[in-house]
Write a protein that holds these residues in place. Structure first.
Motif, PDB file in Angstrom:
ATOM      1  N   HIS A 285       1.743  -6.059  -5.298  1.00 47.49           N
ATOM      2  CA  HIS A 285       1.583  -7.230  -4.289  1.00 47.49           C
ATOM      3  C   HIS A 285       2.840  -7.927  -4.252  1.00 47.49           C
ATOM      4  CE1 HIS A 285       0.037 -11.268  -3.258  1.00 47.49           C
ATOM      5  NE2 HIS A 285      -1.190 -10.701  -3.067  1.00 47.49           N
ATOM      6  N   PRO A 286       2.959  -8.356  -2.851  1.00 44.41           N
ATOM      7  CA  PRO A 286       4.385  -8.980  -2.533  1.00 44.41           C
ATOM      8  C   PRO A 286       4.616 -10.051  -3.537  1.00 44.41           C
ATOM      9  CG  PRO A 286       2.586  -9.318  -0.705  1.00 44.41           C
ATOM     10  CD  PRO A 286       1.928  -8.235  -1.749  1.00 44.41           C
ATOM     11  N   LEU A 287       3.691 -10.784  -4.062  1.00 49.20           N
ATOM     12  CA  LEU A 287       3.915 -11.967  -4.884  1.00 49.20           C
ATOM     13  C   LEU A 287       3.978 -11.629  -6.334  1.00 49.20           C
ATOM     14  CD1 LEU A 287       1.755 -14.708  -3.076  1.00 49.20           C
ATOM     15  CD2 LEU A 287       4.113 -14.028  -2.701  1.00 49.20           C
ATOM     16  N   ASP A 288       4.010 -10.397  -6.809  1.00 50.82           N
ATOM     17  CA  ASP A 288       3.911  -9.877  -8.244  1.00 50.82           C
ATOM     18  C   ASP A 288       5.426  -9.958  -8.457  1.00 50.82           C
ATOM     19  OD1 ASP A 288       4.022  -8.810 -10.646  1.00 50.82           O
ATOM     20  OD2 ASP A 288       2.355  -7.383 -10.155  1.00 50.82           O
ATOM     21  N   GLU A 289       6.110 -11.094  -9.178  1.00 52.62           N
ATOM     22  CA  GLU A 289       7.476 -11.088  -9.238  1.00 52.62           C
ATOM     23  C   GLU A 289       7.864 -10.032 -10.262  1.00 52.62           C
ATOM     24  OE1 GLU A 289      10.761 -14.691 -10.481  1.00 52.62           O
ATOM     25  OE2 GLU A 289       8.778 -15.114  -9.602  1.00 52.62           O
ATOM     26  N   MET A 290       7.135 -10.056 -11.451  1.00 49.26           N
ATOM     27  CA  MET A 290       7.784  -9.219 -12.490  1.00 49.26           C
ATOM     28  C   MET A 290       7.864  -7.694 -12.060  1.00 49.26           C
ATOM     29  SD  MET A 290       5.547 -10.649 -15.825  1.00 49.26           S
ATOM     30  CE  MET A 290       6.511  -9.322 -16.897  1.00 49.26           C
ATOM     31  N   ASN A 291       6.629  -7.072 -11.283  1.00 45.70           N
ATOM     32  CA  ASN A 291       6.566  -5.846 -10.647  1.00 45.70           C
ATOM     33  C   ASN A 291       7.770  -5.771  -9.662  1.00 45.70           C
ATOM     34  OD1 ASN A 291       5.457  -3.411 -10.292  1.00 45.70           O
ATOM     35  ND2 ASN A 291       3.673  -4.035  -9.308  1.00 45.70           N
ATOM     36  N   LEU A 292       7.990  -6.705  -8.907  1.00 44.69           N
ATOM     37  CA  LEU A 292       9.251  -6.493  -7.894  1.00 44.69           C
ATOM     38  C   LEU A 292      10.430  -6.430  -8.366  1.00 44.69           C
ATOM     39  CD1 LEU A 292      10.354  -6.621  -5.090  1.00 44.69           C
ATOM     40  CD2 LEU A 292      10.197  -8.911  -4.891  1.00 44.69           C
ATOM     41  N   GLU A 293      10.582  -7.273  -9.596  1.00 45.35           N
ATOM     42  CA  GLU A 293      11.917  -6.997 -10.442  1.00 45.35           C
ATOM     43  C   GLU A 293      12.075  -5.983 -11.145  1.00 45.35           C
ATOM     44  OE1 GLU A 293      14.289  -9.942 -13.618  1.00 45.35           O
ATOM     45  OE2 GLU A 293      12.602 -10.758 -12.628  1.00 45.35           O
TER      46      GLU A 293
ATOM     47  N   GLU B 139       0.874  -1.278  -0.022  1.00 44.13           N
ATOM     48  CA  GLU B 139      -0.097  -0.035   0.127  1.00 44.13           C
ATOM     49  C   GLU B 139       0.814   1.232   0.021  1.00 44.13           C
ATOM     50  OE1 GLU B 139      -2.676  -0.165   3.507  1.00 44.13           O
ATOM     51  OE2 GLU B 139      -3.498  -1.893   2.759  1.00 44.13           O
ATOM     52  N   ASP B 140       0.356   2.315  -0.357  1.00 49.03           N
ATOM     53  CA  ASP B 140       1.129   3.600  -0.478  1.00 49.03           C
ATOM     54  C   ASP B 140       1.253   4.396   0.942  1.00 49.03           C
ATOM     55  OD1 ASP B 140       2.488   5.917  -1.254  1.00 49.03           O
ATOM     56  OD2 ASP B 140       0.649   6.728  -2.432  1.00 49.03           O
ATOM     57  N   ASP B 141       2.225   5.048   1.202  1.00 48.59           N
ATOM     58  CA  ASP B 141       2.480   5.336   2.471  1.00 48.59           C
ATOM     59  C   ASP B 141       2.897   6.926   2.422  1.00 48.59           C
ATOM     60  OD1 ASP B 141       4.533   5.916   4.974  1.00 48.59           O
ATOM     61  OD2 ASP B 141       3.083   4.448   5.472  1.00 48.59           O
ATOM     62  N   GLY B 142       2.197   7.780   3.021  1.00 52.63           N
ATOM     63  CA  GLY B 142       2.448   9.140   2.694  1.00 52.63           C
ATOM     64  C   GLY B 142       3.720   9.703   3.643  1.00 52.63           C
ATOM     65  N   GLY B 143       3.998   9.127   4.764  1.00 58.18           N
ATOM     66  CA  GLY B 143       4.918   9.241   5.625  1.00 58.18           C
ATOM     67  C   GLY B 143       6.455   8.918   4.889  1.00 58.18           C
ATOM     68  N   LEU B 144       6.358   7.850   4.136  1.00 59.54           N
ATOM     69  CA  LEU B 144       7.653   7.652   3.664  1.00 59.54           C
ATOM     70  C   LEU B 144       8.059   8.535   2.452  1.00 59.54           C
ATOM     71  CD1 LEU B 144       7.114   3.721   3.593  1.00 59.54           C
ATOM     72  CD2 LEU B 144       9.257   4.995   4.935  1.00 59.54           C
ATOM     73  N   ARG B 145       7.023   8.932   1.661  1.00 58.05           N
ATOM     74  CA  ARG B 145       6.975   9.911   0.633  1.00 58.05           C
ATOM     75  C   ARG B 145       7.646  11.172   1.282  1.00 58.05           C
ATOM     76  NH1 ARG B 145       5.414   8.299  -4.200  1.00 58.05           N
ATOM     77  NH2 ARG B 145       3.619   6.602  -4.377  1.00 58.05           N
ATOM     78  N   HIS B 146       6.995  11.548   2.610  1.00 58.60           N
ATOM     79  CA  HIS B 146       7.264  12.681   3.036  1.00 58.60           C
ATOM     80  C   HIS B 146       8.758  12.892   3.487  1.00 58.60           C
ATOM     81  CE1 HIS B 146       6.830  16.455   5.364  1.00 58.60           C
ATOM     82  NE2 HIS B 146       7.351  15.993   6.549  1.00 58.60           N
ATOM     83  N   ILE B 147       9.580  11.609   3.859  1.00 58.52           N
ATOM     84  CA  ILE B 147      10.954  11.620   3.961  1.00 58.52           C
ATOM     85  C   ILE B 147      11.800  11.589   2.925  1.00 58.52           C
ATOM     86  CG2 ILE B 147      10.451  11.007   6.465  1.00 58.52           C
ATOM     87  CD1 ILE B 147      11.433   8.321   5.627  1.00 58.52           C
TER      88      ILE B 147
END
Length: 252
Positions: free
Chosen positions: A51-59, A35-43
């Protein structure tokens, strides 16, 4: 080149402080999250949501990345076969994605659980998948990670004066989250670090941990799996401390 921190769940207990530390040190940080996280974007982190199991996207997210840090779900929050199956599946996907990418190093923090327990066998399988797919990979086997907003804290808040029989006399090795973050940042600063190291804090009786400030939040009793893990005297050694010079400070 940047670090990519990937999480297998929406629990960002390790992701946020690690990303903040790396950013404070001047590093470029990317995160691959469910999921998106504004706090991480802010820093200043760049985020990819998938999705954690989306291998192509993760790669694809590992393109032009120097260091990969896959973060597994909090040990104390795993208490059913379905969640554990997700951990193993994510580990396999992340290992393959890392192995197929031109990254310089992988850092895998993973709980030190006896392999006699289903969670221990699962974590060992994940570590083996990374060791087989990647080089170099630095596996850091940790004790319980102490933080006031996580499942371990919720379980401690649920303990009353009478421990469940399975937990009487249990001994754990608790590592402060800040110390784990410092260790991961130190490993990130090194090159060609390959192998497995243990990072366990002070070995203490589970009953003594109740003297710590476990923060606010609802109490959530430990399930049967977690009780079995805690009852097995969960203690990790300190080889990472001597190797990387980052001490695990006593919590008590």
């Amino acid at each position: 080149m940047p670090v990519l921190i990937a999480a297998a769940s929406d629990d960002l207990g390790v992701v946020v402080p690690l990303a903040r530390r790396l950013r404070e040190d001047g590093g470029e940080v990317r995160c691959y999250l469910p999921e998106d996280d504004g706090g991480l974007r802010h820093i200043g982190c760049k985020l990819a949501v998938g999705h954690p199991l989306d291998e192509m996207n993760l790669e694809a997210s590992l393109t032009n990345v120097h260091t990969f840090v896959p973060v597994l779900p909090d040990l104390a929050g795993i208490d059913d076969p379905e969640t554990l199956d997700l951990v193993v599946a994510y580990g396999r996907v992340a290992a393959r994605a890392a192995g197929d990418s031109a990254i310089e190093q992988t850092i895998l923090p993973i709980p030190a659980v006896p392999t006699s327990h289903p969670m221990g066998r699962a974590f060992a399988e994940v570590a083996e998948a990374f060791m087989a797919a990647c080089r170099p990979v630095c596996v850091i086997r940790t004790g319980m990670v102490w933080r006031g907003d996580g499942p371990l804290a919720a379980g401690m808040r649920a303990l009353d004066s009478a421990l469940p029989p399975a937990l009487e006399g249990a001994v754990v090795s608790a590592v402060a989250l800040d110390d784990l973050v410092s260790l991961l940042a130190e490993v990130d600063d090194r090159e060609d670090t390959h192998g497995t190291w243990d990072f366990g804090g002070q070995a203490v009786a589970l009953t003594d941990l109740r003297s710590l400030d476990w923060g606010a939040g609802p109490p959530v009793p430990f399930g049967p799996w977690m009780q079995q893990v805690l009852a097995s005297d969960l203690v990790a050694g300190a080889s990472a401390e001597s190797e990387f010079g980052i001490p695990a400070r006593p919590l008590l």
